[in-house]
Design a protein around this motif. Structure first.
Motif, PDB file in Angstrom:
ATOM      1  N   LYS A   3       9.194 -52.655  94.353  1.00  0.00           N
ATOM      2  CA  LYS A   3       7.920 -53.350  94.203  1.00  0.00           C
ATOM      3  C   LYS A   3       7.389 -53.210  92.775  1.00  0.00           C
ATOM      4  N   LYS A   4       8.280 -52.864  91.888  1.00  0.00           N
ATOM      5  CA  LYS A   4       7.899 -52.638  90.493  1.00  0.00           C
ATOM      6  C   LYS A   4       7.369 -53.922  89.863  1.00  0.00           C
ATOM      7  N   ILE A   5       6.380 -53.754  88.986  1.00  0.00           N
ATOM      8  CA  ILE A   5       5.779 -54.866  88.258  1.00  0.00           C
ATOM      9  C   ILE A   5       6.247 -54.811  86.807  1.00  0.00           C
ATOM     10  N   ALA A   6       6.782 -55.918  86.344  1.00  0.00           N
ATOM     11  CA  ALA A   6       7.219 -56.033  84.950  1.00  0.00           C
ATOM     12  C   ALA A   6       6.151 -56.754  84.141  1.00  0.00           C
ATOM     13  N   PHE A   7       5.694 -56.127  83.071  1.00  0.00           N
ATOM     14  CA  PHE A   7       4.818 -56.766  82.106  1.00  0.00           C
ATOM     15  C   PHE A   7       5.705 -57.139  80.928  1.00  0.00           C
ATOM     16  N   ILE A   8       5.774 -58.430  80.621  1.00  0.00           N
ATOM     17  CA  ILE A   8       6.682 -58.923  79.594  1.00  0.00           C
ATOM     18  C   ILE A   8       5.873 -59.516  78.444  1.00  0.00           C
ATOM     19  N   ALA A  31      -3.658 -47.986  87.428  1.00  0.00           N
ATOM     20  CA  ALA A  31      -4.549 -47.249  88.329  1.00  0.00           C
ATOM     21  C   ALA A  31      -4.200 -47.515  89.788  1.00  0.00           C
ATOM     22  N   MET A  32      -3.468 -48.608  90.047  1.00  0.00           N
ATOM     23  CA  MET A  32      -3.137 -48.991  91.423  1.00  0.00           C
ATOM     24  C   MET A  32      -1.699 -48.666  91.812  1.00  0.00           C
ATOM     25  N   THR A  33      -0.819 -48.549  90.821  1.00  0.00           N
ATOM     26  CA  THR A  33       0.586 -48.275  91.125  1.00  0.00           C
ATOM     27  C   THR A  33       1.242 -47.594  89.929  1.00  0.00           C
ATOM     28  N   ASP A  34       2.257 -46.814  90.219  1.00  0.00           N
ATOM     29  CA  ASP A  34       3.008 -46.207  89.124  1.00  0.00           C
ATOM     30  C   ASP A  34       4.363 -46.892  88.950  1.00  0.00           C
ATOM     31  N   GLU A  35       4.557 -47.983  89.662  1.00  0.00           N
ATOM     32  CA  GLU A  35       5.802 -48.733  89.559  1.00  0.00           C
ATOM     33  C   GLU A  35       5.623 -49.880  88.567  1.00  0.00           C
ATOM     34  N   LEU A  36       5.601 -49.502  87.290  1.00  0.00           N
ATOM     35  CA  LEU A  36       5.377 -50.452  86.203  1.00  0.00           C
ATOM     36  C   LEU A  36       6.433 -50.288  85.128  1.00  0.00           C
ATOM     37  N   ALA A  37       6.719 -51.382  84.464  1.00  0.00           N
ATOM     38  CA  ALA A  37       7.592 -51.329  83.292  1.00  0.00           C
ATOM     39  C   ALA A  37       7.069 -52.343  82.280  1.00  0.00           C
ATOM     40  N   LEU A  38       7.137 -51.984  81.007  1.00  0.00           N
ATOM     41  CA  LEU A  38       6.731 -52.867  79.920  1.00  0.00           C
ATOM     42  C   LEU A  38       7.969 -53.290  79.159  1.00  0.00           C
ATOM     43  N   PHE A  39       8.103 -54.600  78.962  1.00  0.00           N
ATOM     44  CA  PHE A  39       9.224 -55.175  78.232  1.00  0.00           C
ATOM     45  C   PHE A  39       8.677 -55.942  77.027  1.00  0.00           C
ATOM     46  N   LEU A  40       9.168 -55.632  75.844  1.00  0.00           N
ATOM     47  CA  LEU A  40       8.749 -56.338  74.631  1.00  0.00           C
ATOM     48  C   LEU A  40       9.955 -57.081  74.073  1.00  0.00           C
ATOM     49  N   ASP A  73       0.862 -42.566  82.614  1.00  0.00           N
ATOM     50  CA  ASP A  73       2.158 -42.399  83.294  1.00  0.00           C
ATOM     51  C   ASP A  73       3.011 -43.669  83.293  1.00  0.00           C
ATOM     52  N   ILE A  74       2.897 -44.452  82.246  1.00  0.00           N
ATOM     53  CA  ILE A  74       3.754 -45.624  82.079  1.00  0.00           C
ATOM     54  C   ILE A  74       4.902 -45.183  81.177  1.00  0.00           C
ATOM     55  N   GLU A  75       6.010 -44.880  81.811  1.00  0.00           N
ATOM     56  CA  GLU A  75       7.131 -44.275  81.101  1.00  0.00           C
ATOM     57  C   GLU A  75       8.236 -45.254  80.756  1.00  0.00           C
ATOM     58  N   GLU A  76       8.282 -46.390  81.434  1.00  0.00           N
ATOM     59  CA  GLU A  76       9.346 -47.355  81.189  1.00  0.00           C
ATOM     60  C   GLU A  76       8.858 -48.401  80.185  1.00  0.00           C
ATOM     61  N   VAL A  77       9.217 -48.194  78.938  1.00  0.00           N
ATOM     62  CA  VAL A  77       8.875 -49.131  77.866  1.00  0.00           C
ATOM     63  C   VAL A  77      10.188 -49.533  77.199  1.00  0.00           C
ATOM     64  N   TYR A  78      10.515 -50.811  77.339  1.00  0.00           N
ATOM     65  CA  TYR A  78      11.773 -51.326  76.816  1.00  0.00           C
ATOM     66  C   TYR A  78      11.505 -52.344  75.712  1.00  0.00           C
ATOM     67  N   VAL A  79      12.273 -52.257  74.639  1.00  0.00           N
ATOM     68  CA  VAL A  79      12.215 -53.271  73.592  1.00  0.00           C
ATOM     69  C   VAL A  79      13.594 -53.899  73.448  1.00  0.00           C
ATOM     70  N   CYS A  80      13.598 -55.157  73.120  1.00  0.00           N
ATOM     71  CA  CYS A  80      14.842 -55.887  72.944  1.00  0.00           C
ATOM     72  C   CYS A  80      15.461 -55.525  71.592  1.00  0.00           C
ATOM     73  N   ALA A  81      16.630 -54.923  71.628  1.00  0.00           N
ATOM     74  CA  ALA A  81      17.325 -54.519  70.399  1.00  0.00           C
ATOM     75  C   ALA A  81      17.641 -55.733  69.532  1.00  0.00           C
ATOM     76  N   ASP A  82      17.975 -56.858  70.163  1.00  0.00           N
ATOM     77  CA  ASP A  82      18.280 -58.074  69.407  1.00  0.00           C
ATOM     78  C   ASP A  82      17.036 -58.582  68.682  1.00  0.00           C
ATOM     79  N   HIS A 116       6.546 -60.367  87.907  1.00  0.00           N
ATOM     80  CA  HIS A 116       6.650 -60.497  86.447  1.00  0.00           C
ATOM     81  C   HIS A 116       5.371 -61.096  85.906  1.00  0.00           C
ATOM     82  N   ILE A 117       4.766 -60.401  84.967  1.00  0.00           N
ATOM     83  CA  ILE A 117       3.545 -60.873  84.333  1.00  0.00           C
ATOM     84  C   ILE A 117       3.838 -61.006  82.839  1.00  0.00           C
ATOM     85  N   SER A 118       3.715 -62.210  82.328  1.00  0.00           N
ATOM     86  CA  SER A 118       4.027 -62.458  80.917  1.00  0.00           C
ATOM     87  C   SER A 118       2.755 -62.607  80.107  1.00  0.00           C
TER      88      SER A 118
END
Length: 119
Positions: A3-8, A31-40, A73-82, A116-118
């Motif tokens: 149920k993870k939410i991706a912020f893109i 504040a509502m969930t800890d199942e989050l990831a940020l993608f840049l 507690d937002i630990e998943e932060v991903y950046v596009c290497a390309d 997915h939230i862009s």
């Protein structure tokens, strides 16, 4: 599927409010969930540059707020290497620790998210 939410984030940091509003939404959602990831991706990787000086274009300097991700507690932060390479940016140029992944792996990671939230 989780149920993870991706912020893109794919837009640059200034000239519009998308980056600041997306960051605010990410922090509020934590504040509502800890199942989050940020993608840049694309110009979104520029959100994390250390040496921004938006005051010179009369913009608010919100980039330091990214340092609060750890407190939320937002630990998943991903950046596009390309995207980094295309813009001549390295991980050392960024404000916070991130995981750098090639485009294909980024897509694989966010496909594991239910929402997915862009911005």
């Amino acid at each position: 599927m989780s149920k993870k939410i991706a912020f893109i984030c794919s837009r640059g940091p200034h000239g519009h409010a998308a980056g600041r509003e997306g960051l605010d939404a990410l922090l509020a959602t934590s504040a509502m969930t800890d199942e989050l990831a940020l993608f840049l991706i694309g110009d979104g990787v520029l959100q994390l540059l250390k040496e921004q000086q938006p005051q010179s274009i009369l913009q608010r300097h919100y980039a330091p707020t990214f340092k609060m991700l750890e407190l939320y507690d937002i630990e998943e932060v991903y950046v596009c290497a390309d995207s980094l390479a295309e813009r001549g940016v390295t991980i050392e140029d960024l404000l916070i620790p991130v995981e750098s992944l090639p485009r294909a792996e980024m897509a694989s990671q966010w496909s594991q998210c239910a929402t997915h939230i862009s911005f």
